[in-house]
Write a protein that holds these residues in place. Structure first.
Motif, PDB file in Angstrom:
ATOM      1  N   PHE A 414       0.849  -1.196   0.000  1.00 46.19           N
ATOM      2  CA  PHE A 414       0.000   0.000   0.000  1.00 46.19           C
ATOM      3  C   PHE A 414       0.881   1.240   0.000  1.00 46.19           C
ATOM      4  CE2 PHE A 414      -3.627  -2.281   2.408  1.00 46.19           C
ATOM      5  CZ  PHE A 414      -4.233  -2.617   1.209  1.00 46.19           C
ATOM      6  N   ALA A 415       1.898   1.235   0.879  1.00 40.49           N
ATOM      7  CA  ALA A 415       2.783   2.384   1.020  1.00 40.49           C
ATOM      8  C   ALA A 415       3.510   2.640  -0.296  1.00 40.49           C
ATOM      9  CB  ALA A 415       3.779   2.146   2.153  1.00 40.49           C
ATOM     10  N   ALA A 421       2.413   6.959  -6.666  1.00 35.32           N
ATOM     11  CA  ALA A 421       1.392   7.897  -7.129  1.00 35.32           C
ATOM     12  C   ALA A 421       1.839   9.336  -6.892  1.00 35.32           C
ATOM     13  CB  ALA A 421       0.069   7.616  -6.413  1.00 35.32           C
ATOM     14  N   LEU A 422       2.412   9.610  -5.718  1.00 33.12           N
ATOM     15  CA  LEU A 422       2.864  10.963  -5.394  1.00 33.12           C
ATOM     16  C   LEU A 422       3.982  11.410  -6.330  1.00 33.12           C
ATOM     17  CD1 LEU A 422       2.809  10.854  -1.490  1.00 33.12           C
ATOM     18  CD2 LEU A 422       1.483  12.407  -2.942  1.00 33.12           C
ATOM     19  N   ALA A 424       4.515  10.396  -9.342  1.00 31.30           N
ATOM     20  CA  ALA A 424       3.937  10.648 -10.667  1.00 31.30           C
ATOM     21  C   ALA A 424       3.263  12.031 -10.700  1.00 31.30           C
ATOM     22  CB  ALA A 424       2.933   9.552 -11.012  1.00 31.30           C
ATOM     23  N   GLN A 425       2.543  12.359  -9.601  1.00 36.26           N
ATOM     24  CA  GLN A 425       1.884  13.687  -9.528  1.00 36.26           C
ATOM     25  C   GLN A 425       2.917  14.807  -9.524  1.00 36.26           C
ATOM     26  OE1 GLN A 425      -0.675  13.849  -6.057  1.00 36.26           O
ATOM     27  NE2 GLN A 425      -1.611  11.896  -6.640  1.00 36.26           N
ATOM     28  N   ARG A 426       4.042  14.553  -8.840  1.00 35.79           N
ATOM     29  CA  ARG A 426       5.076  15.582  -8.752  1.00 35.79           C
ATOM     30  C   ARG A 426       5.695  15.817 -10.139  1.00 35.79           C
ATOM     31  NH1 ARG A 426      10.386  14.214  -7.598  1.00 35.79           N
ATOM     32  NH2 ARG A 426      11.815  15.942  -7.197  1.00 35.79           N
ATOM     33  N   THR A 427       5.957  14.726 -10.879  1.00 32.64           N
ATOM     34  CA  THR A 427       6.531  14.842 -12.220  1.00 32.64           C
ATOM     35  C   THR A 427       5.595  15.646 -13.126  1.00 32.64           C
ATOM     36  OG1 THR A 427       7.435  12.657 -11.843  1.00 32.64           O
ATOM     37  CG2 THR A 427       7.544  13.468 -14.102  1.00 32.64           C
ATOM     38  N   GLU A 428       4.307  15.311 -12.998  1.00 31.28           N
ATOM     39  CA  GLU A 428       3.288  15.998 -13.789  1.00 31.28           C
ATOM     40  C   GLU A 428       3.274  17.500 -13.448  1.00 31.28           C
ATOM     41  OE1 GLU A 428       1.709  14.518 -16.127  1.00 31.28           O
ATOM     42  OE2 GLU A 428       0.379  16.200 -16.674  1.00 31.28           O
ATOM     43  N   ALA A 429       3.330  17.816 -12.148  1.00 29.96           N
ATOM     44  CA  ALA A 429       3.295  19.209 -11.692  1.00 29.96           C
ATOM     45  C   ALA A 429       4.508  19.970 -12.218  1.00 29.96           C
ATOM     46  CB  ALA A 429       3.250  19.255 -10.164  1.00 29.96           C
ATOM     47  N   ARG A 430       5.666  19.321 -12.211  1.00 31.03           N
ATOM     48  CA  ARG A 430       6.879  19.995 -12.678  1.00 31.03           C
ATOM     49  C   ARG A 430       6.778  20.263 -14.178  1.00 31.03           C
ATOM     50  NH1 ARG A 430      11.667  16.611  -9.834  1.00 31.03           N
ATOM     51  NH2 ARG A 430      13.051  18.218 -10.624  1.00 31.03           N
TER      52      ARG A 430
END
Ligand SMILES: [Zn+2]
Length: 465
Positions: A414-415, A421-422, A424-430
């Motif tokens: 789970f961890a 997921a985090l 991937a979100q960070r890469t997307e945000a950058r």
């Protein structure tokens, strides 16, 4: 805790010499061959005892010897040295044999979740201590020299057969294989403390001593090693029941003669593992080892469970059918535990009666089968899954069946998913030049103790050590 004491043959309240502390000694393996699963039953039950004492809050120090010299092929003191026999069989030196089978023993222990004792001492490390103890026994008049060997004089003791219920003639039969009578002995029960003369004079390891070049008897080992690491007062001495006589009887004789006072308070003996033909041993039938069970597809912990299903003071009969039943029970149990939902906090108040059930079982002369029943009571109970997992995790500190391992790896995965997921979100945000979001995610990852590295192969991450 209530514990059955072979000394006195009754259940007694366990009260150690020093409040809160337990000095414990275990006869270790003679490292000339693999341990068979019958030997390992004893080590499993001793492990449960040690872990339960820790669970109950005691500070335990457990010492174990490794017999790498002096154990003759009879448990009395006749015959060829077992180590030498092993070395000859495998065309190796005694020390090579000792190293190989010591490692094999601890590897089996690890597979069975048997904790390493706090002190592991090979007999060949303690020759000075043996010589010292034998010298004192001679000085005090408890030993004599005959035919080049030093013997303990059992006639000097008021009560040599300390475990009671023993009759001298039966015991002479109990000294297996000792066909030839040693004419140097003053009394039938006397035993060798130090050999300089043996019919089997090819002994590889020998040391200088005041009585000539030679080697120690087997029994002196455990007395001297225990005194070296546990001091003059021992709380619990453990071993297989077959060691009660003559080995443990002789240990008590020489330790108390040497110390001048009572030595060990509680004697914990584990009964035999039998098969259809009787007591299991290396010399008879299938040589059952942990590796053999593994090669047949059994998880070694299934054997541990099989042992825990019975009381240590009852002989246990091994068969593949009963092991199969244990394997089915183990799989079902692990599946039920894995299905629990780990979310939320355990309710420690609701957990209390179940902790008590477990404590009452193990605290009553180590009733492991009732301890296992407590696991099922928890699974059936009307309490939250988190509380169930907490309780089973507590019980498993003693049972050591890896009951919550599958659950832990589930939590880990789970961890892992969350971290992935985090990232991937960070890469997307950058990519979107949304620096605020990227920074917020960076902080969150830092909080989760995740280390993120940009490498030429892309982003790598791991948890801080
Ligand atoms: Zn011993």
């Amino acid at each position: 805790m209530i514990l059955y004491n072979s000394l006195g043959q009754t259940k007694q309240e366990f009260i150690p010499h020093t409040e809160g502390k337990v000095n414990m000694y275990t006869c270790g393996p003679t490292v000339y061959h693999y341990a068979h699963i019958g030997n390992l039953r004893t080590y499993i039950m001793e492990d449960v005892l040690e872990k339960y004492l820790r669970f109950a809050g005691y500070d335990v120090k457990r010492v174990m010897n490794i017999t790498d010299v002096g154990h003759l092929s009879s448990d009395a003191d006749t015959g060829e040295d077992k180590m030498l026999k092993g070395a000859k069989r495998e065309h190796k030196t005694v020390m090579e044999i000792a190293k190989f089978y010591t490692d094999a023993f601890f590897s089996d222990c690890k597979k069975l979740n048997i904790k390493m004792p706090d002190v592991v001492e090979p007999a060949t490390n303690c020759i000075d201590e043996f010589i010292h103890m034998v010298s004192v026994l001679l000085e005090k008049g408890y030993a004599y020299i005959a035919g080049g060997n030093v013997y303990f004089d059992t006639s000097k003791l008021d009560n040599y057969y300390v475990f009671g219920n023993m009759n001298e003639d039966d015991l002479a039969v109990g000294v297996r294989d000792s066909v030839e009578e040693d004419s140097n002995k003053r009394n039938k029960a006397d035993f060798v403390l130090w050999f300089t003369k043996s019919k089997f004079d090819s002994q590889e390891l020998k040391w200088e001593s005041p009585w000539g070049v030679g080697y120690p008897g087997w029994h002196i080992e455990c007395s001297a090693i225990s005194c070296k690491h546990n001091g003059e007062y021992l709380d619990i001495h453990c071993g297989g029941i077959d060691n009660a006589f003559p080995h443990h009887t002789n240990e008590i004789a020489q330790s108390e003669a040497y110390l001048g006072h009572k030595w060990c308070k509680y004697w914990f003996h584990v009964l035999h593992l039998n098969d259809a033909r009787g007591k299991m041993s290396k010399s008879k039938g299938d040589f059952l080892t942990v590796s053999l069970l593994e090669s047949k597809g059994y998880n070694p912990l299934v054997y541990r469970l099989f042992c825990l299903q019975s009381h240590y003071r009852k002989p246990l009969t091994f068969s593949y059918d009963s092991l199969d039943n244990a394997a089915i029970a183990y799989d079902k149990l692990i599946k039920r535990i894995s299905a629990l939902n780990p979310e939320g906090e355990p309710d420690t108040e609701a957990a209390k009666p179940y902790l008590k059930e477990f404590n009452d079982a193990l605290g009553n002369d180590l009733n492991t089968s009732l301890g296992l029943t407590a696991v099922y009571s928890v699974l059936k109970a009307d309490i939250s899954d988190a509380t169930k997992l907490y309780l089973i995790g507590e019980f498993d500190k003693v049972l050591s069946l890896d009951l919550t391992k599958a659950q832990e790896s589930k939590t880990d995965s789970f961890a892992n998913e969350e971290v992935e997921a985090l990232i991937a979100q960070r890469t997307e945000a950058r990519k979107n030049k949304d620096w605020a979001t990227a920074d917020a995610i960076r902080d969150k990852l830092k909080e989760m103790k995740v280390v993120v590295e940009d490498t030429k192969d892309g982003i790598k991450w791991h948890f801080e050590n």
